[in-house]
Design an enzyme around this catalytic site. Structure first.
Site, short mmCIF file in Angstrom:
data_model
loop_
_atom_site.label_atom_id
_atom_site.label_comp_id
_atom_site.label_asym_id
_atom_site.label_seq_id
_atom_site.Cartn_x
_atom_site.Cartn_y
_atom_site.Cartn_z
N GLY A 157 38.81 38.70 44.35
CA GLY A 157 38.23 39.65 43.42
C GLY A 157 37.30 38.94 42.45
O GLY A 157 37.33 37.71 42.30
N CYS A 158 36.48 39.72 41.76
CA CYS A 158 35.50 39.13 40.84
C CYS A 158 36.19 38.51 39.63
O CYS A 158 35.94 37.33 39.30
CB CYS A 158 34.48 40.18 40.42
N TYR A 159 37.08 39.25 38.97
CA TYR A 159 37.80 38.67 37.84
C TYR A 159 38.67 37.48 38.27
O TYR A 159 38.68 36.45 37.58
CB TYR A 159 38.68 39.74 37.18
N THR A 161 38.19 35.36 40.66
CA THR A 161 37.34 34.20 40.91
C THR A 161 37.08 33.43 39.62
O THR A 161 37.26 32.21 39.54
CB THR A 161 36.01 34.63 41.54
#
Length: 355
Positions: A157-159, A161
């Site tokens: 996921g972006c967060y 990462t």
């Protein structure tokens, strides 16, 4: 180490499944990739529609039409990217894998080994255990060796990462307490996807800043599970995400209580320099400089800044990424490069957009 699969003659044949921002960003990156020979786009609802009708910015760059989703077709390419919603990937991907396909999934459906944790946080049935338990977690700058030759890569996921790039070096060095970690995340509106809802209406977002999903964001178990691998035991985080009135970018600030040998800001920064030395997409900033989302926009870069607060004995680490690139499509392409034994940077070396 697993042997990297071979690509077909004429370059890699890739499939992109889904029609959201993640798919659009994948196509943009894949069009510039020197080893990609064919791009196919699959959808459930827009079969036959020209690509530039869906994504007008691609007019003149890719002259194809959307295809009706067919697992056999998708399995026949060298690698497929699923930029589909949580829940959809769990249903669509197993048939492709059973037909011998290789998949990089951008949803959260295969990131958690623990099916009960997935069901508790996502509120839907977990993907089949066989594939969920064998998926490789594709945090490319940390687990690159494991990605090579994988059948299924669960793109982070972006967060997570951003959070894990900050946390893993600290946990690996046993430098911080695994309890009481605070994550303050701020994301651009594209992170909410392309779907229409009141929460991302211009009038609601413009000139506004708000926290959302406080204490219940689905990325919490992903962050804790991966952090625990490096801590050797449970890790507990308090994560508060915020929606910022900008299109792209994530700024994640991590606060963790220090328990290692006495240090200062220079020592903390040096810990990150050693952890990410030779990693082409991680830039560790010198003491006194802090990451900004503008400085990584449109790229697969992650900028890390660190400060040691001796007064409170706290490590404060800030990470900036582009949520659509490093937080999604760019890291997926980086994983594709690793999967096929290409240089990680192939097709991804871009100067950030500025201003």
């Amino acid at each position: 180490m697993a042997t990297a699969p071979s690509a077909s003659n004429g370059g890699l044949r890739v499939a992109v499944v889904g029609t959201g921002y993640g798919s659009a960003e994948l196509v943009r990156l894949l069009l510039d990739h020197p080893d990609v020979g064919e791009i196919r786009l699959y959808t459930h609802s827009r079969d036959g529609e020209a690509i530039d009708a869906l994504y007008p910015h691609l007019a003149g760059f890719l002259d194809v039409s959307l295809r009706a989703y067919d697992p056999g077709e998708v399995a026949s390419v060298d690698v497929s990217f699923f930029a589909t919603p949580h829940g959809a990937s769990a249903e669509l991907i197993p048939p492709v894998l059973e037909l011998g396909g290789r998949v990089i999934d951008l949803s959260g459906d295969f990131r958690l080994k623990d099916g009960s944790a997935y069901e508790a946080w996502y509120g839907r049935p977990a993907a089949p255990a066989t594939w969920r338990e064998n998926a490789v977690y594709g945090l490319a700058d940390v687990y690159g060796d494991a990605v090579r030759g994988a059948r299924l890569v669960a793109n982070p996921g972006c967060y997570p990462t951003a959070a894990l790039l900050a946390l893993i070096p600290l946990l690996r060095a046993e430098a911080i307490e695994p309890e009481g970690i605070v994550l303050d995340g701020k994301s651009g509106v594209s992170g909410a996807g392309r779907g229409v809802s009141l929460g991302v209406h211009f009038s609601e977002v413009n000139e506004n800043l708000r926290a959302y999903k406080v204490g219940r964001h689905q990325h919490v178990p992903e962050i804790e599970a991966e952090a625990a691998r490096w801590a050797g035991g449970p890790v507990r985080v308090t994560f508060v995400p915020h929606l910022v009135p900008m299109t792209r970018g994530i700024l994640m600030t991590v606060y963790a209580r220090w328990r290692g040998a006495p240090t200062d800001t220079e020592g903390l920064v040096d810990l990150y320099r050693k952890a990410y030395g030779g990693k082409p997409f991680v830039r560790v900033l010198p003491p006194g400089r802090q990451p900004e989302t503008k400085h990584v926009a449109g790229t697969n870069l992650a900028d890390i800044g660190a400060v040691f607060d001796g007064r409170t004995n706290t490590a404060i680490v800030t990470v900036a990424i582009d949520n659509l690139v490093k937080g999604a499509a760019g890291q997926a392409v980086q994983n594709m490069n690793l999967l096929f034994g290409r240089p990680e940077t192939l097709g991804l070396r871009r100067v950030p957009l500025f201003p």
